[in-house]
Design a protein around this motif. Structure first.
Motif: not given
Length: 499
Positions: A267-276, A389-393
């Motif tokens: 969850l933390i990694i996902y939030c950081c990626c979204r912010k970037k 990004r969606r594919d990686r997610y």
């Protein structure tokens, strides 16, 4: 003698003569040739006793067969019976009527005790005692050891200790009876019923199998065999070693903590990626044009209509803007000189208007093309990055789902194994409880039978002992009378011999 009887007869006569001389010299000699008799419980045994009196002719000979005390709860002497040579009478004890038999031959100087259906009670020293009046010196009795062999009873197998990982336990095997004492032997089999060796450091002594630091590999099928000279008997048990309850809870807590930690990290990694990604999107957007209110005069003076319009349409670059400023300034200067030539001024204004319109149209077309290309490229790039990004997610989501499914499968298999262990432990406990209940029932019935037997035995024994004492008193009286008469005859014989 050698001419009449031959060499062998001569040897026999010498032996008889020597025995007679020894007996006449040293007195009565009683012997039992065999030092030990072994017989299985319930069988028949015959014990032979030989005696050599001092005198070859004896009117009264008493042969008594007894058994010495053995130190058990029934610690008393057993009297099987007595033989009287005077009337060739045998007196058998009431307890052994129909079970014991005394066969004596005074001429052959032998006596035999025959015991039928022997029991453990007769497993002791058997004594043969010979009594002859006037011949009390020498060896008047001899003994032999009667060993009654008893097959081992059905042994009882038990587990002592906690059957969980890391503990030390003991498997015990005990037979309630057996003579001689049985020896015990343990064997181990795995879950496939294949024989195997014991784990390291395992010890086996007197029917106790000690297992150290037990684990899942220690589980299996164990058989104990008790054996002696007669036969063997065996018992078995199933050993199921389980993980401790505390260790199961700790393992489950560790697994749950790991899963929760992984979920938080994802969850933390996902939030950081979204912010970037949002910051990158804001950086790639076109600059925002700010508009401020100004007076028409200032706006008209600073930028003429053509420049304002081009700027408002948006998108012209700085170089073109500067060029337009230069042209406008030159036109303004040219208009100041218009007083000198009015015709030229009119022509210049028309040319300027037409040029401005043409430039405005060209600039608008270029701006629209540039804006379309910019917006199209920007939005295509953003769409591609978003799709990536969606594919990686989605890939991360799939991997997480796969790990979760694998964890669920392992947990289900562990629960299945735990249920199987619990079922086997319950079945083992039920079988052990049933065996223990049956053993307790048998022990209770045996105690009841023993009590009734003891009561009957005590009553019969007291009655028979009284009758035996009465008969012995009568025999002693008769024996004293006969001895007195014998002494009288012996005195008369001595008187005649003296005369």
């Amino acid at each position: 003698i050698s001419g009449v009887f031959g060499g062998s007869s001569k040897h026999a006569c010498c032996v008889v003569f020597f025995s007679t001389v020894v007996s006449s010299t040293f007195g009565l000699d009683v012997t039992i040739s065999q030092s030990t008799y072994e017989v299985a419980r319930g069988d028949e045994v015959t014990i032979t006793c030989n005696f050599q009196p001092k005198n070859q002719v004896n009117e009264v000979i008493l042969i008594t067969w007894t058994a010495e005390p053995d130190g058990s709860f029934d610690d008393e002497e057993i009297t099987f019976g007595t033989y009287y040579s005077l009337n060739n009478h045998v007196d058998i004890d009431s307890k052994y009527e129909g079970k014991a038999q005394i066969i004596s031959d005074v001429g052959a100087k032998t006596s035999q005790l025959v015991l039928k259906q022997v029991t453990v009670r007769e497993s002791r020293l058997i004594r043969c005692r010979v009594q002859i009046p006037g011949d009390a010196s020498g060896q008047t009795s001899d003994t032999t050891s009667l060993v009654v062999l008893v097959a081992p009873s059905q042994p009882v197998c038990k587990i002592k200790g906690i059957t969980e990982y890391g503990y030390n336990i003991s498997l015990t095997c005990v037979s309630d009876e057996g003579s001689p004492a049985p020896t015990y032997k343990w064997q181990s089999y795995d879950a496939s019923n294949v024989p195997r060796s014991f784990p390291p450091k395992t010890t086996e002594k007197d029917g106790v199998l000690s297992l150290f630091n037990v684990s899942m590999d220690t589980s299996g099928y164990y058989i104990c065999t008790a054996s002696n000279k007669i036969r063997s008997a065996s018992c078995n048990l199933t050993l199921s070693v389980m993980p401790s309850t505390f260790k199961i809870s700790a393992t489950a807590g560790i697994i749950g903590g790991c899963v929760a930690g992984i979920a938080v990290l994802v969850l933390i990694i996902y939030c950081c990626c979204r912010k970037k990604e949002k910051e990158e999107d804001y950086a790639n957007e076109p600059p925002v044009l700010e508009y401020h209110d100004a007076s028409e005069k200032e706006e008209r003076e600073e930028f003429p209509l053509d420049l304002r319009k081009a700027s408002f349409e948006g998108g012209i670059d700085q170089r073109e803007k500067n060029q337009l400023k230069v042209e406008i300034i030159s036109n303004v200067h040219g208009s100041e000189d218009g007083d000198r030539n009015s015709n030229r001024r009119f022509t210049s204004n028309e040319y300027q208007d037409r040029t401005a319109d043409r430039r405005e149209d060209d600039q608008r077309d270029r701006d629209e093309d540039r804006r379309d290309n910019y917006n199209k490229g920007r939005y295509d790039d953003r769409q591609d990055r978003f799709d990536d990004r969606r594919d990686r997610y989605d890939d991360r989501q799939d991997r997480y789902e796969d790990r979760r499914y694998n964890h669920d499968d392992r947990r289900d298999r562990y629960n299945d194994r735990q249920g199987g262990y619990d079922d086997r432990r319950d079945r083992s406990d039920d079988r052990y409880d049933d065996r223990r209940d049956r053993s307790d029932d048998r022990r209770d019935r045996s105690d009841d039978r023993r009590d009734r037997s003891d009561d009957r035995y005590d009553d019969r024994y007291d009655d028979r002992r009284d009758r035996y004492d009465d008969r012995r008193d009568r025999y002693d009286d008769r024996y004293d009378d006969r001895r007195d008469r014998y002494d009288d005859r012996q005195g008369r014989y001595d008187d005649r011999r003296d005369r």
